[in-house]
Design a protein around this motif. Structure first.
Motif, PDB file in Angstrom:
ATOM      1  N   CYS A 181       4.024   1.961  -7.598  1.00  0.00           N
ATOM      2  CA  CYS A 181       4.560   0.924  -7.611  1.00  0.00           C
ATOM      3  C   CYS A 181       4.182   1.305  -9.086  1.00  0.00           C
ATOM      4  O   CYS A 181       3.573   2.078 -10.055  1.00  0.00           O
ATOM      5  N   GLU A 241       9.899  -0.366  -4.875  1.00  0.00           N
ATOM      6  CA  GLU A 241      11.473  -0.703  -5.306  1.00  0.00           C
ATOM      7  C   GLU A 241      11.732   1.049  -6.116  1.00  0.00           C
ATOM      8  O   GLU A 241      11.786   1.141  -6.074  1.00  0.00           O
ATOM      9  N   ARG A 296      11.794   4.537  -0.416  1.00  0.00           N
ATOM     10  CA  ARG A 296      11.294   3.401  -0.769  1.00  0.00           C
ATOM     11  C   ARG A 296      10.948   2.286   0.610  1.00  0.00           C
ATOM     12  O   ARG A 296      11.550   2.536   1.643  1.00  0.00           O
ATOM     13  N   ARG A 313      15.820  -3.440   1.194  1.00  0.00           N
ATOM     14  CA  ARG A 313      15.605  -3.725   0.082  1.00  0.00           C
ATOM     15  C   ARG A 313      14.445  -3.786  -0.646  1.00  0.00           C
ATOM     16  O   ARG A 313      13.327  -2.784  -0.350  1.00  0.00           O
ATOM     17  N   ASP A 314      13.913  -4.028  -2.044  1.00  0.00           N
ATOM     18  CA  ASP A 314      13.110  -3.388  -2.604  1.00  0.00           C
ATOM     19  C   ASP A 314      11.464  -4.915  -2.305  1.00  0.00           C
ATOM     20  O   ASP A 314      12.177  -6.228  -1.496  1.00  0.00           O
ATOM     21  N   LYS A 356       9.859  -7.462  -4.073  1.00  0.00           N
ATOM     22  CA  LYS A 356       9.979  -7.936  -5.801  1.00  0.00           C
ATOM     23  C   LYS A 356       8.728  -7.600  -6.717  1.00  0.00           C
ATOM     24  O   LYS A 356       7.189  -7.820  -5.880  1.00  0.00           O
TER      25      LYS A 356
END
Ligand code: 4NP
Length: 151
Positions: A8, A88, A108, A117-118, A120
């Motif tokens: 990350c 992400e 991912r 999806r990411d 967050k």
């Protein structure tokens, strides 16, 4: 040995949470053939421990973790690991820069799920419960992917 590094931005929230959640899943499955670590794409938090709200969430969910210091992903890590798992899309761009454009091993986390999806950044959302739920979903899906690859 299947070598995995979760990545990350800061390596104090999402990627160490993913490291210890995935370690817990692998341990509960009785597997000892995974090497699991985590790294940052930015130098911002190097040397710092897991963020206290991430630790509190892991404790609440009964996920074991050890004290650790944030480290940055290096070019040579591309050779060391089999899977480089980003939280992400923006991490993927940074990882690709660090790894001189190589991206075959880069994924991912939530792309292994049915709803790509990411994850967050909880540094900004402050919602560590959603972070935990997303990472858990991604880690289960990634574990299934690893199992299927072996068949
Ligand atoms: P992480 O969260 O990438 O999930 O570890 C962050 C931690 C620190 C910062 C950004 C994101 N920061 O800008 O210092």
């Amino acid at each position: 040995m299947i070598k995995v590094v979760f990545v990350c931005l800061g390596n104090i929230c999402r990627s160490p949470m993913a490291e210890f959640i995935f370690k817990e899943i692998v341990r509960r499955k009785g597997r000892t053939d995974f090497l699991i670590e985590s790294r940052a794409t930015s130098k911002e938090e190097v040397g710092n421990s897991i963020y206290y709200l991430a630790k509190e969430k892991l404790q609440e969910k009964k996920i074991d973790f050890q004290e650790r210091e944030a480290k940055v992903l290096k070019l040579e890590d591309y050779e060391k690991y089999d899977y480089i798992i980003a939280m992400e899309q923006i991490n993927i761009e940074a990882i690709t820069r660090i790894c001189n454009g190589k991206k075959e091993k880069v994924f991912r986390l939530l792309d292994f799920t049915k709803q790509p999806r990411d994850i967050k950044d909880p540094w900004y959302t402050r919602d560590f419960e959603s972070t935990y739920v997303d990472i858990l979903e991604g880690c289960f899906a990634f574990y299934e992917f690893c199992k299927e690859k072996e068949l």
